[in-house]
Design an enzyme around this catalytic site. Structure first.
Site, PDB file in Angstrom:
ATOM      1  N   ILE A  97       0.905  -1.155   0.000  1.00 45.09           N
ATOM      2  CA  ILE A  97       0.000   0.000   0.000  1.00 45.09           C
ATOM      3  C   ILE A  97       0.938   1.196   0.000  1.00 45.09           C
ATOM      4  O   ILE A  97       1.681   1.405   0.955  1.00 45.09           O
ATOM      5  CB  ILE A  97      -0.912   0.087   1.245  1.00 45.09           C
ATOM      6  N   TYR A  98       0.939   1.933  -1.092  1.00 47.41           N
ATOM      7  CA  TYR A  98       1.789   3.115  -1.202  1.00 47.41           C
ATOM      8  C   TYR A  98       0.973   4.295  -1.689  1.00 47.41           C
ATOM      9  O   TYR A  98       0.121   4.152  -2.565  1.00 47.41           O
ATOM     10  CB  TYR A  98       2.954   2.875  -2.176  1.00 47.41           C
ATOM     11  N   ASN A 136       9.801   1.688   9.414  1.00 54.95           N
ATOM     12  CA  ASN A 136       8.760   2.495   8.763  1.00 54.95           C
ATOM     13  C   ASN A 136       7.638   2.691   9.794  1.00 54.95           C
ATOM     14  O   ASN A 136       6.578   2.082   9.731  1.00 54.95           O
ATOM     15  CB  ASN A 136       8.248   1.800   7.498  1.00 54.95           C
ATOM     16  N   TYR A 143      -0.944   0.078  10.297  1.00 52.91           N
ATOM     17  CA  TYR A 143      -1.434  -1.300  10.338  1.00 52.91           C
ATOM     18  C   TYR A 143      -1.905  -1.683  11.744  1.00 52.91           C
ATOM     19  O   TYR A 143      -2.914  -2.369  11.898  1.00 52.91           O
ATOM     20  CB  TYR A 143      -0.374  -2.267   9.818  1.00 52.91           C
ATOM     21  N   LYS A 145      -3.183   0.353  13.936  1.00 54.37           N
ATOM     22  CA  LYS A 145      -4.477   1.039  14.089  1.00 54.37           C
ATOM     23  C   LYS A 145      -5.601   0.256  13.411  1.00 54.37           C
ATOM     24  O   LYS A 145      -6.746   0.275  13.863  1.00 54.37           O
ATOM     25  CB  LYS A 145      -4.374   2.447  13.492  1.00 54.37           C
TER      26      LYS A 145
END
Length: 173
Positions: A97-98, A136, A143, A145
């Site tokens: 996911i970017y 990161n 993630y 959360k």
């Protein structure tokens, strides 16, 4: 601001996917990795032939996040044998996911994540999993959360550098 659209990527989107992939990976990791390692990774991971092969894989799914007619992020999911680690064949891997840096904080990642969860439920996956670089912190927090918990670690090679990824999963009910 207009609504974020999440569109399934096809072979016709390979150039846009290649561009957003290179931009977002560079924005995220270029400051903490050597130019040589970054160039090697970008050239190999976002080569046109590789992306076409991945887009043609029936066990991989790509989605583009579009805002005001501009691709601002993307999602890559893997199931079955396409998973990068040999997890349960009934699991769904969120490989990437970017989101372009200028769109951080605008709920683009959350929209892409919602697509991942929707896909997992549609495929009747028992859980979702991913690997995220331990340094990161923004992604790890995102993630966590969203209900992911760490279950292991693995090594991710970026050129000649070995980095530790946290393996995280979320069991689906």
């Amino acid at each position: 601001m207009n609504t974020i659209k999440i569109l399934k990527a096809t072979i016709d989107d390979v150039i846009q996917l290649q561009l957003i992939g290179r931009i977002t990976f560079s924005e995220t990791f270029s400051e903490v990795n050597s130019k040589e390692n970054m160039a090697k990774y970008l050239n190999e991971s976002f080569a046109t032939e590789k992306l076409i092969s991945e887009l043609n894989n029936p066990f991989s799914y790509f989605y583009l996040a579009v805002l005001d007619e501009k691709v601002v992020g993307y999602l890559k999911l893997n199931t079955g044998e396409a998973q990068t680690e040999k997890e349960d064949l009934k699991a769904l891997e969120i490989e990437r996911i970017y989101v372009a840096k200028e769109f951080h904080g605008k709920k683009v990642a959350q929209a892409l994540y919602a697509q991942a969860e929707e896909t997992a439920l549609k495929l009747k996956a028992t859980y979702m999993w991913l690997g995220v670089w331990e340094e990161n912190f923004r992604a790890v927090s995102f993630y966590t959360k969203n209900g992911f918990v760490q279950f292991d670690t693995h090594i991710f090679r970026l050129g000649d550098d070995e980095q530790t990824d946290l393996m995280m999963k979320k069991v689906l009910s």
